[in-house]
Design an enzyme around this catalytic site. Structure first.
Site, PDB file in Angstrom:
ATOM      1  CG  ASP A   1       4.249 -17.811  66.874  1.00  0.00           C
ATOM      2  OD1 ASP A   1       3.469 -17.875  65.907  1.00  0.00           O
ATOM      3  OD2 ASP A   1       4.237 -16.886  67.713  1.00  0.00           O
TER       4      ASP A   1
ATOM      5  CE1 TYR B   1       0.412 -20.787  74.280  1.00  0.00           C
ATOM      6  CE2 TYR B   1      -1.354 -19.690  75.474  1.00  0.00           C
ATOM      7  CZ  TYR B   1      -0.864 -20.261  74.310  1.00  0.00           C
ATOM      8  OH  TYR B   1      -1.656 -20.298  73.189  1.00  0.00           O
TER       9      TYR B   1
END
Length: 235
Positions: free
Chosen positions: A52, A80
């Protein structure tokens, strides 16, 4: 897309290469692909897994014949790091929309935060965000979401192998997650806040690993551009 003549030094990219890029904040994954096309002159370029715009970190970009490996790379486990802000939700589950539904987090303890991770580990079902590029009737659902239409997405089975809280500095909670492909970290942030009863949204995200590939070995777009310029001037 027809391939135009390229600089001789760019032939290896035309033949096929894997480029590890550290995507900048506010760049889209397509922005990065477009930049690689411009720098190398190679038209056949793709990425292995969207990030994103408000996420940073590892983006695997394939050129030439290596675009055939994209699905293989996309299927690999991902890591992440980032932060979840507790006490408010957002329609997009991240900071692409304005926080709302504010709640008091004064009663939330450190132990409650640590305990809340347990239900998100292993094989779980996750409903993707309606503000996403998943398609229904051939169109991305975020288009319908922006029009305020009622959207229902089916839960998907994912695997979260590790969900570690690395720091608590309320209202922010910092984390590290190792998960399967198809996992939406912003959905995890929203669901985590819901589990604590105060709501939450993703406030920062960096993809640090895809399989054996690490962001530590990735180019910034600036350093990659410099590398390309050097290759062209040396030949």
């Amino acid at each position: 897309m027809r391939q135009k003549p390229i600089h001789p030094a760019m032939q290896p990219f035309l033949d096929g290469k894997v480029i590890l890029l550290n995507k900048s904040l506010e760049w889209t994954s397509f922005d990065a692909v477009k930049k690689i096309r411009i720098l190398t002159g190679v038209s056949k370029v793709g990425h292995a897994g969207t990030l994103d715009p408000l996420a940073t970190g590892l983006l695997i970009i394939c050129t030439g014949a290596f675009t055939k490996k994209i699905n293989e790379y996309m299927a690999q486990e991902k890591e992440y790091t980032g932060s979840i802000t507790l006490g408010a939700t957002t329609p997009t589950y991240d900071l692409e929309s304005v926080p709302e539904n504010f709640k008091d987090i004064a009663a939330i303890t450190e132990q409650a935060i640590l305990d809340a991770t347990h239900s998100f580990k292993g094989e779980i079902y996750q409903i993707p965000p309606i503000h996403s590029a998943i398609k229904q009737n051939g169109k991305p659902v975020y288009l319908a979401a922006r029009r305020g239409e009622d959207i229902k997405l089916e839960p998907r089975k994912i695997t979260i192998n590790e969900f570690e809280i690395t720091e608590i500095a309320l209202p922010k909670v910092y984390f590290r997650v190792v998960c399967s492909t198809g996992t939406y970290i912003r959905t995890l942030a929203n669901d985590f806040g819901k589990a604590l009863g105060v709501g939450g949204h993703l406030s920062a995200l960096c993809r640090t690993k895809i399989g054996d590939f690490s962001v530590k070995d990735a180019y910034s777009i600036e350093s990659f551009a410099e590398e390309i310029n050097n290759l062209k001037t040396q030949s």
